[in-house]
Write an enzyme that holds these catalytic residues in place. Structure first.
Site, PDB file in Angstrom:
ATOM      1  N   LEU A  33       0.867   5.820  -5.701  1.00  0.00           N
ATOM      2  CA  LEU A  33       1.107   7.228  -6.061  1.00  0.00           C
ATOM      3  C   LEU A  33      -0.173   8.061  -6.124  1.00  0.00           C
ATOM      4  O   LEU A  33      -0.191   9.126  -6.745  1.00  0.00           O
ATOM      5  CB  LEU A  33       1.872   7.330  -7.384  1.00  0.00           C
ATOM      6  N   LYS A  84      -6.096   9.061   4.485  1.00  0.00           N
ATOM      7  CA  LYS A  84      -5.954   9.541   5.858  1.00  0.00           C
ATOM      8  C   LYS A  84      -6.610  10.888   6.160  1.00  0.00           C
ATOM      9  O   LYS A  84      -6.373  11.449   7.227  1.00  0.00           O
ATOM     10  CB  LYS A  84      -4.468   9.636   6.203  1.00  0.00           C
ATOM     11  N   TYR A 150     -12.152   7.414   8.948  1.00  0.00           N
ATOM     12  CA  TYR A 150     -10.700   7.206   8.896  1.00  0.00           C
ATOM     13  C   TYR A 150     -10.219   6.505  10.159  1.00  0.00           C
ATOM     14  O   TYR A 150      -9.533   5.479  10.097  1.00  0.00           O
ATOM     15  CB  TYR A 150      -9.979   8.540   8.716  1.00  0.00           C
ATOM     16  N   ASN A 180       0.578  13.775  15.604  1.00  0.00           N
ATOM     17  CA  ASN A 180       0.655  14.631  14.427  1.00  0.00           C
ATOM     18  C   ASN A 180       2.084  14.795  13.946  1.00  0.00           C
ATOM     19  O   ASN A 180       2.871  15.506  14.562  1.00  0.00           O
ATOM     20  CB  ASN A 180       0.059  16.003  14.763  1.00  0.00           C
TER      21      ASN A 180
END
Length: 339
Positions: A33, A84, A150, A180
């Site tokens: 979370l 990310k 990343y 995307n």
């Protein structure tokens, strides 16, 4: 199958959970979370009609993760967990190497000990690097000139999983490089809800459309593209979710790589216009300097997934804009809304 869904409370994870349930599988969510909400998990249960098993565990806590495996006894894993944000990874690379790599190493260690031999990994088109010209094909070399930590962590994880599949002939690995994600579940009950300032274009546009932000920042208009703004393959999150289910259902021994996308590219300004049409709202924007780590063009050939996974993207850019506007307009503050 019972499927352990790491990062399952996040944007993509919640939509994958819905499609897993719709296909007759049982998703089990594991998520710390950090960038997600337990309200999202509750709403997935609302959509599918039953409460999901949910474990608020950090994958790096190997004893806690092992306890989840022992209780749930999953048949397979879909691995979406990880940090990310491209810009954040450039500013704090150690965080990304620690979180993304340690999480995966802990996960595959527990999988090995518990005899779980099936995994689908949520990777990124960034793993192709900057020295391969689009459209990207799975046979292209990967990892060359990746411009941010990343993307490097995602490519490293691919290599770890591929090496494990060589060492263990019974291991079934599918790597999904996708593009995307945009859109939301058509119910408007789940969607993208960034915990901080959005790092991706679509949620930023939506927050401007709903009045949370003043304008969209367009990072550069001097790229070698038709309107000077970056070109991306924007794929509806429900199509991506379908692709994860297809990958799960076509797992077989060894390691395989597939692109998931539409096979076409849309510019930043084209996407802003599409959201303006779908929402009926003015979406002011300003052109600012290029963002470090951004590539000018990113899209791929997606015929291999169509041929081997029997998957293809079915929803349009406009569909994605309509669905995500339904989400954002009903939940202007995301999962903290009272609605």
């Amino acid at each position: 199958m019972k499927v352990l869904l790491t990062g399952g409370a996040g944007y993509i994870g919640t939509h994958v959970a819905v499609e897993l349930a719709a296909s007759g599988h049982v998703p089990v969510i594991v998520d710390n979370l950090v960038n997600s909400s337990d309200e999202a998990v509750r709403r997935v249960g609302e959509i599918i009609g039953w409460p999901l098993p949910f474990h608020p565990v950090d994958l790096r806590d190997e004893p806690a993760l092992r306890a989840v495996f022992e209780v749930e006894q999953p048949d397979a894993v879909i691995h979406l967990a990880g940090l990310k944000a491209v810009g954040e990874s450039v500013a704090d690379p150690l965080l990304y190497y620690r979180v993304n790599l340690e999480s995966t190493l802990s996960l595959v260690s527990v999988m090995h000990d518990c005899g779980v031999k099936k995994i689908v990994f949520s990777s990124t088109a960034t793993a192709y690097g900057t020295q391969v010209q689009p459209p990207f094909v799975e046979s292209n070399p990967g990892g060359l000139g990746i411009s941010h930590p990343y993307g490097k962590t995602k490519y490293m994880i691919e290599q770890v999983l591929a090496d494990l599949a060589v060492a263990d002939p019974a291991l079934e690995v599918t790597l999904l490089r996708y593009f995307n994600p945009i859109g939301a579940h058509p119910s408007g009950r789940i969607g993208e809800d960034p915990a901080q300032i959005p790092n991706n274009l679509a949620p930023f546009i939506l927050q401007v459309a709903v009045g949370r932000r003043d304008q969209v920042q367009v990072f550069g208009n001097n790229y070698p593209t038709p309107d000077g703004t970056g070109l991306r393959d924007y794929v509806h999150v429900m199509d991506l979710a379908d692709g994860h289910v297809a990958a799960l259902e076509h797992l077989r021994p060894g390691s395989r790589l597939y692109n998931l996308g539409t096979g076409t590219a849309t510019s930043v300004l084209e996407l802003i216009r599409a959201y303006r049409q779908a929402s009926g709202q003015e979406i002011p924007y300003e052109i600012v300097a290029r963002r470090p780590g951004d590539d000018p063009v990113t899209y791929a050939v997606v015929s291999l997934a169509e041929r081997e996974l029997k998957w293809t993207a079915k929803r349009s850019i406009y569909d994605a804009c309509v669905d995500s506007w339904a989400w954002q307009s009903a939940n202007p503050n995301g999962y903290t809304s009272d609605q």
